[in-house]
Scaffold this motif. Structure first.
Motif, PDB file in Angstrom:
ATOM      1  N   HIS A 143       0.953  -1.253  -0.338  1.00  0.00           N
ATOM      2  CA  HIS A 143      -0.035  -0.169  -0.438  1.00  0.00           C
ATOM      3  C   HIS A 143       0.419   1.254  -0.165  1.00  0.00           C
ATOM      4  O   HIS A 143       0.221   2.603   0.578  1.00  0.00           O
ATOM      5  CB  HIS A 143      -0.388   0.037   0.976  1.00  0.00           C
ATOM      6  N   THR A 146       0.429   5.427   0.537  1.00  0.00           N
ATOM      7  CA  THR A 146      -1.041   5.549   0.940  1.00  0.00           C
ATOM      8  C   THR A 146      -1.357   5.844   2.666  1.00  0.00           C
ATOM      9  O   THR A 146      -0.084   5.107   2.640  1.00  0.00           O
ATOM     10  CB  THR A 146      -1.997   4.373   0.675  1.00  0.00           C
ATOM     11  N   ALA A 147      -2.519   6.357   3.221  1.00  0.00           N
ATOM     12  CA  ALA A 147      -2.475   6.335   5.110  1.00  0.00           C
ATOM     13  C   ALA A 147      -2.387   4.399   5.271  1.00  0.00           C
ATOM     14  O   ALA A 147      -2.322   4.645   6.784  1.00  0.00           O
ATOM     15  CB  ALA A 147      -3.527   7.000   5.245  1.00  0.00           C
ATOM     16  N   ASP A 148      -2.863   3.601   4.320  1.00  0.00           N
ATOM     17  CA  ASP A 148      -1.796   2.275   5.015  1.00  0.00           C
ATOM     18  C   ASP A 148      -1.195   1.916   5.000  1.00  0.00           C
ATOM     19  O   ASP A 148      -0.930   0.369   5.108  1.00  0.00           O
ATOM     20  CB  ASP A 148      -3.473   0.956   4.135  1.00  0.00           C
ATOM     21  N   GLU A 149      -0.162   2.372   4.193  1.00  0.00           N
ATOM     22  CA  GLU A 149       0.894   1.929   4.290  1.00  0.00           C
ATOM     23  C   GLU A 149       1.721   0.962   4.757  1.00  0.00           C
ATOM     24  O   GLU A 149       1.356   1.349   6.485  1.00  0.00           O
ATOM     25  CB  GLU A 149       2.544   2.811   3.809  1.00  0.00           C
ATOM     26  N   VAL A 150       2.679  -0.387   4.891  1.00  0.00           N
ATOM     27  CA  VAL A 150       2.805  -0.927   6.308  1.00  0.00           C
ATOM     28  C   VAL A 150       4.523  -1.697   5.444  1.00  0.00           C
ATOM     29  O   VAL A 150       3.792  -1.677   3.885  1.00  0.00           O
ATOM     30  CB  VAL A 150       1.751  -2.360   5.958  1.00  0.00           C
TER      31      VAL A 150
END
Length: 347
Positions: A143, A146-150
């Protein structure tokens, strides 16, 4: 006359100057001891990356495999090439491909050098696991952007890898003062570090002549500052060893004195020798880089090649120069002047 094939990788920044200085000193020592050093230089560096898109050619590892040892200067130029690219494109692949699993870094004060501590007499040999652990390179990102990057970074500890570095440490302790300190963080990392502690305890039974102590990384950092004279051989994982040896460099007077060896103990591939300091692009054009760490690394290379007499001669010459105050203060002497003083002492 016996001769050794040495691959020279000067690299970036001050790496070129300190490698040139080390090579001159090593050549003088070799001639004095009656053997030869046949050097081949490779331009693998950030310059090479900008020209070719790679830190070394696709056949670089196979090219190096035919040498007896590798002498490296310094790699990196962060403003031009990210460190993650230069490190993973050259240094780490060499360490892993040639199974250089023992990174050895000596820490002691040279004559005439005043460290920042009250302690004036310590002799620590840090042994860092060099091919797996926290620098295994396992992980990834999803991701992206994005704000959901991991981001996941996975440490890899194998029984084989931990056992062999600990056995190497025990063997070094037997040759020195018979004390080994194993460094983990098993109170917080209950899998990998407890695993390391368990293997340490099991192997200790094979070395009843070695006194074993276990430290958490934070406690070891404090001990290196408060009581460095109490330490002999220190064994740690890739990340912990990396951090502790920068601290070791600091207490011995700075990175200009910090030497290292990336060893393949089985000797079925070349080992690599390099100063701990980086490429220091900011002073690369000033001619003031201290070559002592590179020359000391070269002495470690000679010892590894079986030329203990020449290695000792180089170290004696370094100590004679620092005892005269040459090279003991950053920027006070030119690279060429420090080199000349060591050459003069070498005779």
């Amino acid at each position: 006359m016996k001769s050794y094939k040495i691959a020279l990788i000067p690299g970036d920044g001050i790496g070129t100057a300190v490698t040139e200085a080390a090579w001159e000193v090593l050549g003088r020592a070799a001639r004095g001891a009656g053997f030869g050093l046949d050097g081949t230089s490779f331009p693998w560096s950030c310059d090479f990356y900008e020209k070719t898109g790679a830190m070394m050619p696709a056949d670089g590892i196979e090219t190096l495999r035919g040498f007896d040892a590798i002498l490296l200067g310094a790699v990196g130029w962060p403003k031009r090439v990210p460190d993650s690219v230069s490190l993973h494109g050259l240094l780490l692949p060499i360490r892993k491909a040639f199974v250089q699993y023992a990174n050895i870094r000596p820490h002691r004060l040279l004559p005439g050098v005043e460290g920042p501590l009250r302690a004036g007499s310590f002799d620590i040999l840090c042994i860092r696991e060099n091919t797996e652990g926290e620098y295994a390179g396992a992980g990834g990102r999803v991701h992206n952007g994005t704000a959901d990057e991991v981001a996941v970074e996975t440490s890899i500890f194998t029984r084989k890898g931990v056992e062999r570095i600990l056995r190497f440490g025990f063997e070094q302790a037997r040759k020195r003062r018979g004390k080994l300190a194993s460094v983990t963080k098993s109170n917080a990392q209950k899998y990998s570090m407890v695993f390391w502690d368990e293997i340490t305890a099991r192997l200790a039974a094979d070395y009843p002549d070695v006194e074993v102590a276990n430290y958490h990384i934070d406690a070891m950092a404090a001990r290196m500052v408060m009581a460095p004279e109490s330490l002999d051989v220190v064994v740690a994982s890739n990340l912990f060893g990396d951090i502790l040896t920068d601290l070791g460099a600091a207490i011995q007077g700075g990175l200009g004195f910090a030497a290292s060896a990336n060893i393949n103990p089985e000797r079925d591939a070349p080992s690599m020798f390099e100063p701990v300091h980086g490429s220091a692009p900011d002073i690369a054009h000033l001619g003031i880089a201290n070559p002592i760490a590179a020359i000391w690394s070269g002495a470690m290379m000679l010892e590894h090649l079986g030329e203990a007499g020449a290695a000792k001669a180089v170290m004696t010459a370094i100590e004679a120069a620092t005892a005269r105050g040459i090279g003991i203060e950053p920027g006070k002497h030119k690279t060429e002047d420090i080199t000349a003083a060591i050459l003069s002492a070498l005779g």
